[in-house]
Design a protein around this motif. Structure first.
Motif, mmCIF file in Angstrom:
data_model
loop_
_atom_site.group_PDB
_atom_site.id
_atom_site.type_symbol
_atom_site.label_atom_id
_atom_site.label_comp_id
_atom_site.label_asym_id
_atom_site.label_seq_id
_atom_site.Cartn_x
_atom_site.Cartn_y
_atom_site.Cartn_z
ATOM 1 N N GLU A 94 0.856 -1.177 0.000
ATOM 2 C CA GLU A 94 0.000 0.000 0.000
ATOM 3 C C GLU A 94 0.899 1.236 0.000
ATOM 4 N N PHE A 95 0.375 2.327 -0.506
ATOM 5 C CA PHE A 95 1.085 3.607 -0.408
ATOM 6 C C PHE A 95 0.022 4.694 -0.251
ATOM 7 N N ILE A 96 -0.620 4.668 0.908
ATOM 8 C CA ILE A 96 -1.697 5.614 1.178
ATOM 9 C C ILE A 96 -1.121 6.987 1.498
ATOM 10 N N ASN A 97 0.031 6.986 2.133
ATOM 11 C CA ASN A 97 0.765 8.223 2.375
ATOM 12 C C ASN A 97 2.250 7.875 2.453
ATOM 13 N N GLU A 98 3.083 8.879 2.575
ATOM 14 C CA GLU A 98 4.526 8.656 2.527
ATOM 15 C C GLU A 98 5.053 7.811 3.673
ATOM 16 N N GLU A 99 4.318 7.762 4.789
ATOM 17 C CA GLU A 99 4.750 6.951 5.919
ATOM 18 C C GLU A 99 4.836 5.475 5.548
ATOM 19 N N TYR A 100 4.056 5.077 4.528
ATOM 20 C CA TYR A 100 4.044 3.666 4.152
ATOM 21 C C TYR A 100 5.389 3.203 3.602
ATOM 22 N N ALA A 101 6.187 4.112 3.092
ATOM 23 C CA ALA A 101 7.514 3.720 2.601
ATOM 24 C C ALA A 101 8.338 3.094 3.725
ATOM 25 N N LYS A 102 8.211 3.636 4.932
ATOM 26 C CA LYS A 102 8.959 3.090 6.069
ATOM 27 C C LYS A 102 8.532 1.661 6.373
ATOM 28 N N TYR A 103 7.202 1.423 6.331
ATOM 29 C CA TYR A 103 6.692 0.083 6.598
ATOM 30 C C TYR A 103 7.175 -0.896 5.538
ATOM 31 N N VAL A 104 7.166 -0.454 4.281
ATOM 32 C CA VAL A 104 7.598 -1.327 3.191
ATOM 33 C C VAL A 104 9.066 -1.681 3.336
ATOM 34 N N HIS A 105 9.885 -0.704 3.661
ATOM 35 C CA HIS A 105 11.317 -0.964 3.819
ATOM 36 C C HIS A 105 11.566 -1.963 4.951
ATOM 37 N N GLN A 106 10.783 -1.861 6.007
ATOM 38 C CA GLN A 106 10.952 -2.794 7.121
ATOM 39 C C GLN A 106 10.542 -4.209 6.708
ATOM 40 N N LEU A 107 9.423 -4.329 5.979
ATOM 41 C CA LEU A 107 8.997 -5.635 5.481
ATOM 42 C C LEU A 107 10.089 -6.256 4.606
ATOM 43 N N ARG A 108 10.628 -5.443 3.735
ATOM 44 C CA ARG A 108 11.664 -5.921 2.813
ATOM 45 C C ARG A 108 12.904 -6.401 3.579
ATOM 46 N N LYS A 109 13.255 -5.653 4.579
ATOM 47 C CA LYS A 109 14.465 -5.959 5.339
ATOM 48 C C LYS A 109 14.316 -7.259 6.113
ATOM 49 N N ASP A 110 13.120 -7.497 6.645
ATOM 50 C CA ASP A 110 12.940 -8.595 7.591
ATOM 51 C C ASP A 110 12.358 -9.873 6.998
ATOM 52 N N THR A 111 11.489 -9.736 5.964
ATOM 53 C CA THR A 111 10.641 -10.900 5.717
ATOM 54 C C THR A 111 10.443 -11.322 4.269
ATOM 55 N N ILE A 112 10.527 -10.437 3.295
ATOM 56 C CA ILE A 112 10.048 -10.787 1.967
ATOM 57 C C ILE A 112 11.132 -10.647 0.898
ATOM 58 N N ASP A 113 10.891 -11.329 -0.224
ATOM 59 C CA ASP A 113 11.849 -11.327 -1.326
ATOM 60 C C ASP A 113 11.660 -10.152 -2.276
ATOM 61 N N TYR A 114 10.426 -9.694 -2.425
ATOM 62 C CA TYR A 114 10.152 -8.628 -3.399
ATOM 63 C C TYR A 114 8.807 -8.001 -3.088
ATOM 64 N N VAL A 115 8.537 -6.871 -3.730
ATOM 65 C CA VAL A 115 7.246 -6.226 -3.550
ATOM 66 C C VAL A 115 6.602 -5.951 -4.902
#
Length: 316
Positions: A94-115
């Protein structure tokens, strides 16, 4: 050897149906080579819940729990079906607002292969949930003008692309989902024969599209051809054929996604893709595959795709 890099299930998505394992089993039955498991990332505010989630008494906390449960199940399925299919694990963001970039980066770092980088909102209003909410976005974000809404969508998409650099760009032109098809066709036709004063406004939209395409190509992302658009009654898959032409002219790379929402959606409308690819002069498709040597995903090319037996299993 078909593949899809974007999928969902009812087990982890309120507007899906069926178990994730049944999605995987159907992908195996249809001979998929690579299948991406990409449930939606959670949203983090009560105001961002969809009506179906409110009805089901979901909360931001419960969505986060559901997503973590998805990751555990996806990793289990990777192990169980290893050797039968290559499952890669990601998230449709999701990218509802710019804060979502932080959440995405954390997901990428910890758990997933791609978005899969998707935009489902304009000015925080969902545009793909229902015609009613689309009209709300048109009136509030677009001031009643479809051109204005399209420009705002592609501008917000550009911010998402710059902030996240998704490996796969999801349904690039989702904004046409509930739009007036005649007006949308005009907006997405660079050689439009509109009056000169209208052309200037129209070109604002097209300039945004070209800017976004060039940026994705610059960082190496893939554009999905998303067959679910046909379920919505649209003439073209996502993206529109004029956008596909622009992607090819600029040297971009296309992939395939069924955007499955349950077992019966696996390979949804893939039987229509050969003609669509031929009409758009697409002979090579790209996909993500785990490279064991570097323990990461890499981009592979599937050339001469129209001459392949790729499509035979889609009629099963």
């Amino acid at each position: 050897m078909p593949y899809s890099l974007h999928s969902h299930s009812g087990q982890f998505c309120k507007h899906g149906y069926g178990l994730l394992e049944d999605v995987v089993k159907e992908a195996i039955r249809k001979g998929f080579y690579v299948y991406g498991l990409t449930e939606h990332m959670p949203r983090f505010a009560d105001s961002e819940l969809y009506p179906e989630e409110i009805e089901a008494k979901c909360t931001p906390s419960s969505l986060a729990t559901t997503y973590n449960d998805f990751l555990k199940e996806a990793k289990r399925l990777q192990e169980v079906y290893n050797g039968q299919i290559q499952l890669i694990i990601g998230s449709e963001i999701e990218f509802i607002n710019e804060e979502y970039a932080k959440y995405v980066h954390q997901l990428r770092k910890d758990t997933i292969d791609y978005v899969v980088g998707s935009l489902h909102h304009v000015q925080s209003i969902p545009v793909d949930f229902s015609p009613e909410l689309y009209q709300k976005a048109l009136q509030i974000a677009g001031n009643g003008d479809l051109k204005t809404l399209f420009v705002k969508y592609f501008n917000e998409q550009y911010e998402m692309l710059r902030s996240v650099r998704p490996e796969v760009v999801g349904h690039f032109d989702l904004i046409r989902i509930f739009s007036d098809p005649v007006k949308a066709e005009q907006l997405l036709t660079p050689s439009s024969t509109e009056a000169a004063e209208d052309k200037e406004e129209h070109n604002d939209v097209w300039d945004c599209i070209i800017r976004n395409i060039k940026y994705v190509i610059e960082y190496g992302g893939l554009f999905e051809i998303n067959s679910r658009a046909w379920k919505k009654g649209l003439r073209d898959a996502y993206p529109h054929r004029n956008i596909i032409k622009a992607i090819l002219v600029e040297g971009g790379r296309l992939t395939l996604s069924d955007d499955c929402h349950g077992p019966n959606d696996v390979g949804l409308f893939y039987e229509k893709l050969p003609d669509y690819l031929k009409e758009n002069q697409i002979n090579s498709i790209y996909y993500l595959k785990r490279d064991q040597n570097i323990d990461a995903l890499s981009v592979k090319e599937h050339s001469n795709i129209l001459d392949d037996k790729f499509w035979q299993s889609m009629s099963k």
